[in-house]
Write a protein that holds these residues in place. Structure first.
Motif, PDB file in Angstrom:
ATOM      1  N   LYS A  28       0.846  -1.193   0.000  1.00 16.66           N
ATOM      2  CA  LYS A  28       0.000   0.000   0.000  1.00 16.66           C
ATOM      3  C   LYS A  28       0.879   1.240   0.000  1.00 16.66           C
ATOM      4  CE  LYS A  28      -2.208   0.993   3.852  1.00 16.66           C
ATOM      5  NZ  LYS A  28      -3.153   1.030   4.981  1.00 16.66           N
ATOM      6  N   ILE A  29       0.382   2.293  -0.635  1.00 10.01           N
ATOM      7  CA  ILE A  29       1.039   3.602  -0.624  1.00 10.01           C
ATOM      8  C   ILE A  29       0.002   4.613  -0.159  1.00 10.01           C
ATOM      9  CG2 ILE A  29       2.202   5.375  -1.970  1.00 10.01           C
ATOM     10  CD1 ILE A  29       2.865   3.067  -3.979  1.00 10.01           C
ATOM     11  N   LYS A  30       0.318   5.343   0.874  1.00  8.77           N
ATOM     12  CA  LYS A  30      -0.620   6.308   1.445  1.00  8.77           C
ATOM     13  C   LYS A  30       0.051   7.681   1.474  1.00  8.77           C
ATOM     14  CE  LYS A  30      -2.383   7.166   6.034  1.00  8.77           C
ATOM     15  NZ  LYS A  30      -2.537   6.573   7.369  1.00  8.77           N
ATOM     16  N   ILE A  31      -0.698   8.704   1.091  1.00  5.60           N
ATOM     17  CA  ILE A  31      -0.202  10.083   1.151  1.00  5.60           C
ATOM     18  C   ILE A  31      -0.845  10.751   2.353  1.00  5.60           C
ATOM     19  CG2 ILE A  31      -0.208  12.316  -0.008  1.00  5.60           C
ATOM     20  CD1 ILE A  31      -0.171  10.725  -2.657  1.00  5.60           C
ATOM     21  N   SER A  32      -0.033  11.491   3.124  1.00  5.13           N
ATOM     22  CA  SER A  32      -0.543  12.139   4.326  1.00  5.13           C
ATOM     23  C   SER A  32       0.001  13.557   4.426  1.00  5.13           C
ATOM     24  CB  SER A  32      -0.121  11.341   5.562  1.00  5.13           C
ATOM     25  OG  SER A  32      -0.449  12.041   6.741  1.00  5.13           O
ATOM     26  N   ASN A  33      -0.844  14.445   4.923  1.00  7.95           N
ATOM     27  CA  ASN A  33      -0.408  15.815   5.223  1.00  7.95           C
ATOM     28  C   ASN A  33      -0.003  15.950   6.678  1.00  7.95           C
ATOM     29  OD1 ASN A  33      -0.771  16.986   2.631  1.00  7.95           O
ATOM     30  ND2 ASN A  33      -2.969  16.857   2.950  1.00  7.95           N
ATOM     31  N   GLY A  34       0.097  14.824   7.372  1.00  4.32           N
ATOM     32  CA  GLY A  34       0.542  14.819   8.756  1.00  4.32           C
ATOM     33  C   GLY A  34      -0.596  14.855   9.744  1.00  4.32           C
ATOM     34  N   ASN A  35      -0.224  15.059  10.994  1.00  2.00           N
ATOM     35  CA  ASN A  35      -1.199  15.171  12.069  1.00  2.00           C
ATOM     36  C   ASN A  35      -0.740  16.281  13.020  1.00  2.00           C
ATOM     37  OD1 ASN A  35       0.852  14.053  13.665  1.00  2.00           O
ATOM     38  ND2 ASN A  35       0.010  11.989  13.512  1.00  2.00           N
ATOM     39  N   LYS A  36      -1.310  16.355  14.192  1.00  6.52           N
ATOM     40  CA  LYS A  36      -0.979  17.445  15.124  1.00  6.52           C
ATOM     41  C   LYS A  36       0.487  17.445  15.540  1.00  6.52           C
ATOM     42  CE  LYS A  36      -5.576  17.873  17.099  1.00  6.52           C
ATOM     43  NZ  LYS A  36      -6.408  17.749  18.293  1.00  6.52           N
ATOM     44  N   THR A  37       1.100  16.269  15.640  1.00  7.83           N
ATOM     45  CA  THR A  37       2.483  16.190  16.114  1.00  7.83           C
ATOM     46  C   THR A  37       3.524  16.123  15.000  1.00  7.83           C
ATOM     47  OG1 THR A  37       2.299  13.782  16.322  1.00  7.83           O
ATOM     48  CG2 THR A  37       1.842  15.097  18.292  1.00  7.83           C
ATOM     49  N   SER A  38       3.135  15.705  13.811  1.00 11.07           N
ATOM     50  CA  SER A  38       4.067  15.583  12.687  1.00 11.07           C
ATOM     51  C   SER A  38       3.458  16.216  11.450  1.00 11.07           C
ATOM     52  CB  SER A  38       4.373  14.108  12.390  1.00 11.07           C
ATOM     53  OG  SER A  38       5.030  13.495  13.452  1.00 11.07           O
ATOM     54  N   ARG A  39       4.054  17.295  10.983  1.00 11.01           N
ATOM     55  CA  ARG A  39       3.583  17.971   9.765  1.00 11.01           C
ATOM     56  C   ARG A  39       4.767  18.202   8.820  1.00 11.01           C
ATOM     57  NH1 ARG A  39      -1.393  18.833   9.320  1.00 11.01           N
ATOM     58  NH2 ARG A  39      -2.731  19.568  10.964  1.00 11.01           N
ATOM     59  N   PRO A  40       4.573  17.907   7.526  1.00 15.00           N
ATOM     60  CA  PRO A  40       5.648  18.202   6.563  1.00 15.00           C
ATOM     61  C   PRO A  40       5.708  19.703   6.289  1.00 15.00           C
ATOM     62  CG  PRO A  40       3.746  17.304   5.424  1.00 15.00           C
ATOM     63  CD  PRO A  40       3.431  17.265   6.891  1.00 15.00           C
ATOM     64  N   ASP A  41       6.851  20.156   5.809  1.00 16.62           N
ATOM     65  CA  ASP A  41       7.001  21.565   5.430  1.00 16.62           C
ATOM     66  C   ASP A  41       6.081  21.892   4.262  1.00 16.62           C
ATOM     67  OD1 ASP A  41       8.921  21.961   7.378  1.00 16.62           O
ATOM     68  OD2 ASP A  41      10.605  21.624   6.009  1.00 16.62           O
ATOM     69  N   GLU A  42       5.855  23.184   4.051  1.00 11.38           N
ATOM     70  CA  GLU A  42       5.014  23.675   2.954  1.00 11.38           C
ATOM     71  C   GLU A  42       5.489  23.090   1.628  1.00 11.38           C
ATOM     72  OE1 GLU A  42       1.850  25.709   1.390  1.00 11.38           O
ATOM     73  OE2 GLU A  42       2.404  25.718   3.512  1.00 11.38           O
ATOM     74  N   GLY A  43       4.547  22.573   0.827  1.00 10.02           N
ATOM     75  CA  GLY A  43       4.874  22.027  -0.492  1.00 10.02           C
ATOM     76  C   GLY A  43       5.289  20.564  -0.470  1.00 10.02           C
ATOM     77  N   LEU A  44       5.358  19.979   0.731  1.00  8.45           N
ATOM     78  CA  LEU A  44       5.750  18.575   0.857  1.00  8.45           C
ATOM     79  C   LEU A  44       4.600  17.766   1.453  1.00  8.45           C
ATOM     80  CD1 LEU A  44       9.348  18.992   2.356  1.00  8.45           C
ATOM     81  CD2 LEU A  44       8.727  18.600  -0.033  1.00  8.45           C
ATOM     82  N   GLU A  45       4.671  16.463   1.274  1.00  7.42           N
ATOM     83  CA  GLU A  45       3.711  15.562   1.882  1.00  7.42           C
ATOM     84  C   GLU A  45       4.448  14.297   2.309  1.00  7.42           C
ATOM     85  OE1 GLU A  45       0.899  15.109  -1.247  1.00  7.42           O
ATOM     86  OE2 GLU A  45       2.244  13.951  -2.520  1.00  7.42           O
ATOM     87  N   ALA A 109       8.016  13.828   0.315  1.00  8.51           N
ATOM     88  CA  ALA A 109       8.013  13.990  -1.140  1.00  8.51           C
ATOM     89  C   ALA A 109       7.356  15.317  -1.484  1.00  8.51           C
ATOM     90  CB  ALA A 109       7.247  12.841  -1.797  1.00  8.51           C
ATOM     91  N   VAL A 110       7.721  15.873  -2.627  1.00  8.16           N
ATOM     92  CA  VAL A 110       7.077  17.088  -3.124  1.00  8.16           C
ATOM     93  C   VAL A 110       5.637  16.728  -3.443  1.00  8.16           C
ATOM     94  CG1 VAL A 110       7.051  18.781  -4.994  1.00  8.16           C
ATOM     95  CG2 VAL A 110       9.237  18.017  -4.020  1.00  8.16           C
ATOM     96  N   LYS A 111       4.686  17.584  -3.044  1.00  6.39           N
ATOM     97  CA  LYS A 111       3.271  17.316  -3.294  1.00  6.39           C
ATOM     98  C   LYS A 111       3.033  17.056  -4.777  1.00  6.39           C
ATOM     99  CE  LYS A 111       0.830  19.418   0.490  1.00  6.39           C
ATOM    100  NZ  LYS A 111      -0.225  20.280   0.943  1.00  6.39           N
ATOM    101  N   GLY A 112       2.350  15.952  -5.057  1.00  9.88           N
ATOM    102  CA  GLY A 112       1.995  15.614  -6.427  1.00  9.88           C
ATOM    103  C   GLY A 112       3.140  15.121  -7.288  1.00  9.88           C
ATOM    104  N   ALA A 113       4.290  14.814  -6.693  1.00 11.37           N
ATOM    105  CA  ALA A 113       5.458  14.370  -7.468  1.00 11.37           C
ATOM    106  C   ALA A 113       5.150  13.099  -8.251  1.00 11.37           C
ATOM    107  CB  ALA A 113       6.644  14.142  -6.537  1.00 11.37           C
ATOM    108  N   LYS A 114       5.654  13.024  -9.457  1.00  9.50           N
ATOM    109  CA  LYS A 114       5.500  11.846 -10.316  1.00  9.50           C
ATOM    110  C   LYS A 114       6.878  11.231 -10.548  1.00  9.50           C
ATOM    111  CE  LYS A 114       1.100  12.319 -10.983  1.00  9.50           C
ATOM    112  NZ  LYS A 114       0.276  11.591 -10.038  1.00  9.50           N
ATOM    113  N   GLY A 115       6.884   9.990 -11.000  1.00 14.64           N
ATOM    114  CA  GLY A 115       8.149   9.316 -11.298  1.00 14.64           C
ATOM    115  C   GLY A 115       8.900   8.866 -10.063  1.00 14.64           C
ATOM    116  N   LEU A 116       8.175   8.633  -8.963  1.00 12.61           N
ATOM    117  CA  LEU A 116       8.823   8.205  -7.727  1.00 12.61           C
ATOM    118  C   LEU A 116       9.060   6.698  -7.734  1.00 12.61           C
ATOM    119  CD1 LEU A 116       6.713  10.211  -5.121  1.00 12.61           C
ATOM    120  CD2 LEU A 116       8.993  10.770  -5.996  1.00 12.61           C
ATOM    121  N   SER A 117      10.173   6.290  -7.135  1.00 12.11           N
ATOM    122  CA  SER A 117      10.430   4.861  -6.956  1.00 12.11           C
ATOM    123  C   SER A 117      10.991   4.625  -5.563  1.00 12.11           C
ATOM    124  CB  SER A 117      11.377   4.316  -8.025  1.00 12.11           C
ATOM    125  OG  SER A 117      12.670   4.849  -7.874  1.00 12.11           O
ATOM    126  N   LEU A 118      10.668   3.468  -5.027  1.00  8.29           N
ATOM    127  CA  LEU A 118      11.204   3.038  -3.748  1.00  8.29           C
ATOM    128  C   LEU A 118      12.351   2.093  -4.050  1.00  8.29           C
ATOM    129  CD1 LEU A 118      10.762   3.011  -0.613  1.00  8.29           C
ATOM    130  CD2 LEU A 118       9.537   0.866  -0.988  1.00  8.29           C
TER     131      LEU A 118
END
Length: 135
Positions: A28-45, A109-118
Motif C-alpha cells: 500500500k502507498i498512502k499520502i498524508s499531510n501529517g497530524n498534530k504532532t508531525s507535519r511536513p514543510d510547505e509544499g511537501l507531503e 516527497a514534493v506534493k503531487g510528485a510523479k516518477g517516484l520509486s522506492l
C-alpha cells in the motif's frame, strides 16, 4: 518484475519481487499531510509505504530496512521518523522459515510528485538493488 542481473538492478510496478527464496511486496502507498504532532514543510507531503517481506526458505534469514525514495530527477532521500504509523515502522531483523513481516516506511516527497520509486538495497537479495515504481 524485470531484473537486469548484469547490473544487479530489479524493477517492479507494485508486483512481488522474488529472488531465490525471499520475496518483497509493496502492499500500500498512502499520502498524508501529517497530524498534530508531525507535519511536513510547505509544499511537501508524507508518502507512507507498506512493505511485506516473506522468507520462503527452510532456514532463518536476516532482512534489512535499507529503503530510499528516488524522484524522477534522481534525487534520493532516506526515510523520515514521524509519529504517523510509528508503531508499524519496518525495522530490520530475522525471519523464521516461512515467516513474514509487514511494516511501513515514511518519506517526504514534493506534493503531487510523479516518477517516484522506492529503492531497496538491503541484504535479503544479496547485492541486487530493487526499484519499485510507485507512480
Amino acid at each position: 518484475a524485470s531484473c537486469d542481473w548484469s547490473s544487479d538492478v530489479c524493477s517492479s510496478d507494485l508486483e512481488i519481487v522474488k529472488i531465490h527464496d525471499m520475496s518483497m511486496t509493496i502492499d500500500k502507498i498512502k499520502i498524508s499531510n501529517g497530524n498534530k504532532t508531525s507535519r511536513p514543510d510547505e509544499g511537501l507531503e508524507y508518502l507512507i509505504v507498506t512493505v511485506t517481506v516473506k522468507n520462503g526458505s527452510q532456514s532463518k534469514r536476516k532482512y534489512g530496512d535499507d529503503f530510499q525514495l528516488q524522484d524522477a530527477k534522481g534525487q534520493v532521500n532516506d526515510p523520515v521518523v514521524t509519529m504517523i504509523d510509528g508503531y508499524q515502522t519496518f525495522r530490520s531483523g530475522n525471519l523464521a522459515p516461512n515467516g513474514e513481516v509487514t511494516g511501513t516506511k515514511t518519506f517526504l516527497a514534493v506534493k503531487g510528485a510523479k516518477g517516484l520509486s522506492l529503492n531497496y538495497k538491503g541484504d535479503i537479495f544479496g547485492h541486487t538493488i530493487v526499484h519499485f515504481k510507485l507512480n
